[in-house]
Scaffold this active site. Sequence first.
Site, PDB file in Angstrom:
ATOM      1  CB  CYS A  41       8.821   2.264  -9.857  1.00  0.00           C
ATOM      2  SG  CYS A  41       7.933   0.986  -8.973  1.00  0.00           S
ATOM      3  CG  HIS A  80       5.978   5.307 -11.174  1.00  0.00           C
ATOM      4  ND1 HIS A  80       5.597   4.169 -11.854  1.00  0.00           N
ATOM      5  CD2 HIS A  80       6.120   4.948  -9.868  1.00  0.00           C
ATOM      6  CE1 HIS A  80       5.506   3.160 -10.988  1.00  0.00           C
ATOM      7  NE2 HIS A  80       5.819   3.610  -9.793  1.00  0.00           N
ATOM      8  CG  ASN A 120       3.410   0.895  -8.848  1.00  0.00           C
ATOM      9  OD1 ASN A 120       4.020   0.796  -9.916  1.00  0.00           O
ATOM     10  ND2 ASN A 120       3.993   1.278  -7.735  1.00  0.00           N
TER      11      ASN A 120
HETATM   12  O1  UT7 Z   1       6.210   2.615  -7.121  1.00  0.00           O
HETATM   13  C1  UT7 Z   1       7.077   2.520  -6.034  1.00  0.00           C
HETATM   14  C2  UT7 Z   1       6.749   3.443  -5.001  1.00  0.00           C
HETATM   15  N1  UT7 Z   1       5.656   3.023  -4.166  1.00  0.00           N
HETATM   16  C3  UT7 Z   1       4.866   3.969  -3.730  1.00  0.00           C
HETATM   17  O2  UT7 Z   1       5.004   5.094  -4.127  1.00  0.00           O
HETATM   18  C4  UT7 Z   1       3.881   3.664  -2.644  1.00  0.00           C
HETATM   19  C5  UT7 Z   1       3.971   4.723  -1.586  1.00  0.00           C
HETATM   20  N2  UT7 Z   1       3.063   4.562  -0.457  1.00  0.00           N
HETATM   21  C6  UT7 Z   1       1.713   4.646  -0.587  1.00  0.00           C
HETATM   22  O3  UT7 Z   1       1.194   4.774  -1.664  1.00  0.00           O
HETATM   23  C7  UT7 Z   1       0.875   4.650   0.686  1.00  0.00           C
HETATM   24  O4  UT7 Z   1       1.734   4.789   1.794  1.00  0.00           O
HETATM   25  C8  UT7 Z   1       0.020   3.385   0.838  1.00  0.00           C
HETATM   26  C9  UT7 Z   1      -1.110   3.405  -0.166  1.00  0.00           C
HETATM   27  C10 UT7 Z   1       0.862   2.141   0.685  1.00  0.00           C
HETATM   28  C11 UT7 Z   1      -0.618   3.362   2.245  1.00  0.00           C
HETATM   29  O5  UT7 Z   1      -1.350   4.562   2.482  1.00  0.00           O
HETATM   30  P1  UT7 Z   1      -1.218   5.300   3.913  1.00  0.00           P
HETATM   31  O6  UT7 Z   1      -2.153   6.431   3.918  1.00  0.00           O
HETATM   32  O7  UT7 Z   1       0.237   5.597   4.098  1.00  0.00           O
HETATM   33  O8  UT7 Z   1      -1.775   4.205   4.895  1.00  0.00           O
HETATM   34  P2  UT7 Z   1      -1.035   3.524   6.139  1.00  0.00           P
HETATM   35  O9  UT7 Z   1       0.086   2.659   5.698  1.00  0.00           O
HETATM   36  O10 UT7 Z   1      -0.751   4.593   7.126  1.00  0.00           O
HETATM   37  O11 UT7 Z   1      -2.175   2.612   6.687  1.00  0.00           O
HETATM   38  C12 UT7 Z   1      -3.275   3.163   7.355  1.00  0.00           C
HETATM   39  C13 UT7 Z   1      -4.127   2.036   7.894  1.00  0.00           C
HETATM   40  C14 UT7 Z   1      -3.403   1.020   8.750  1.00  0.00           C
HETATM   41  O12 UT7 Z   1      -4.238   0.688   9.793  1.00  0.00           O
HETATM   42  P3  UT7 Z   1      -4.007   1.266  11.264  1.00  0.00           P
HETATM   43  O13 UT7 Z   1      -2.651   0.793  11.657  1.00  0.00           O
HETATM   44  O14 UT7 Z   1      -4.095   2.761  11.125  1.00  0.00           O
HETATM   45  O15 UT7 Z   1      -5.127   0.676  12.045  1.00  0.00           O
HETATM   46  C15 UT7 Z   1      -3.248  -0.166   7.833  1.00  0.00           C
HETATM   47  O16 UT7 Z   1      -3.217  -1.389   8.534  1.00  0.00           O
HETATM   48  O17 UT7 Z   1      -4.702   1.294   6.807  1.00  0.00           O
HETATM   49  C16 UT7 Z   1      -4.487  -0.096   7.006  1.00  0.00           C
HETATM   50  N3  UT7 Z   1      -4.361  -0.737   5.706  1.00  0.00           N
HETATM   51  C17 UT7 Z   1      -5.415  -1.167   4.996  1.00  0.00           C
HETATM   52  N4  UT7 Z   1      -6.734  -1.135   5.253  1.00  0.00           N
HETATM   53  C18 UT7 Z   1      -7.560  -1.634   4.316  1.00  0.00           C
HETATM   54  C19 UT7 Z   1      -3.234  -0.976   5.000  1.00  0.00           C
HETATM   55  N5  UT7 Z   1      -3.550  -1.563   3.821  1.00  0.00           N
HETATM   56  C20 UT7 Z   1      -4.901  -1.692   3.800  1.00  0.00           C
HETATM   57  C21 UT7 Z   1      -5.815  -2.209   2.883  1.00  0.00           C
HETATM   58  N6  UT7 Z   1      -7.114  -2.158   3.171  1.00  0.00           N
HETATM   59  N7  UT7 Z   1      -5.412  -2.727   1.696  1.00  0.00           N
END
Ligand code: UT7
Length: 325
Positions: A114, A252, A282
């Site tokens: 990225c 980005h 992204n």
């Molecule tokens: O370009 C390269 C760099 N990449 C990035 O910058 C990405 C960086 N990370 C992020 O943008 C965020 O961490 C994410 C968008 C990937 C995730 O957001 P988050 O607030 O960190 O969510 P999380 O991973 O803590 O997930 C929270 C919950 C989980 O459920 P439980 O364990 O709390 O019950 C996940 O299983 O959300 C669940 N979850 C989803 N639910 C519905 C994960 N993906 C999804 C989904 N739909 N697509």
Amino acid sequence: MTPRARITGTGSYVPEKILTNAELATRIDTSDEWIFTRTGIRQRHIAAEGEHTSDLALKASRKALESAGLDARDLDMVIVATATPDNTFPATATRVQAMLGMEKGAAFDLQAVCSGFIYGLSLADNFIRAGQAGNVLLVGAETFSRILDWEDRSTCVLFGDGAGAVILSATAAGENPDGGAGVLSTHLHSDGSLTDLLYVDGGPSSTGTVGHLRMLGKEVFRHAVVRLAEVAEEALEANGLNCGDIDWLVPHQANKRIIDSTARKLGMPSDRIVLTVDHHANTSAASIPLALDEAVRDGRIKPGNLILMEAMGGGLTWGSSLVRW
Ligand code: UT7
């Protein structure tokens, strides 16, 4: 005076097919509400079968050349920043070079995921400053849809396909036209001890397969909010500027919450941020040049504007660049 690299043209291309959050929600356990509130994404573009990274790159490149008023024969170098090349080799850049009808110059790919566009800006700027190239085509082009695990809801909702291109041209020696337009600085960083946070679990020398993207999203998020603000400050400090001097932040586009956090730390108001993550998601190395082209074509970015760009990606790699338009 050594020549300076100016951005003299921009272009972009996204595939026709749009995949909305609502459509994704019919295939995997997710919702438009979850995706939008966590990331700011509403939709992404997906390359058609048989449509390759080089095809997207070519379309963006032609538009960039047209806007610079140059012909492909005027180019000395083609750099394609991509983590999703058509083939393991040759470089996608050599395919683009051939499709543009160029028979001279140098063409190669650059892999910083990225951060690829910022790394490419730095490289192009240095080639131009050293007098080794006069006109460089720099493309960020990706087909991340091909390396996603479409069963993994924590990653497959985040990415899209697309390409953005810029032409960098040397200012004539001794000249400083347009109030000092050009690349003012680039700052690059990486920390290879963090590879396991964001990687593809395949490759020619490991599994012999293409593999799928794997990410510890929360961890990447944590690093991104710290490093991106740092590297943006580094760019401002190196140029003796402060946030109030910046006309546009072109970040980005990974997650709106990361962009908002960086802007908050810098003290940058939201109406000076170019945001495309809602409609592109992204697109890795393509995201900054896609956003740049959009803001140039709709008239937001104007000659004389000061543009701050920053990115972070797998590696981890990160970087920033300040450009006077
Ligand atoms: O370009 C390269 C760099 N990449 C990035 O910058 C990405 C960086 N990370 C992020 O943008 C965020 O961490 C994410 C968008 C990937 C995730 O957001 P988050 O607030 O960190 O969510 P999380 O991973 O803590 O997930 C929270 C919950 C989980 O459920 P439980 O364990 O709390 O019950 C996940 O299983 O959300 C669940 N979850 C989803 N639910 C519905 C994960 N993906 C999804 C989904 N739909 N697509």
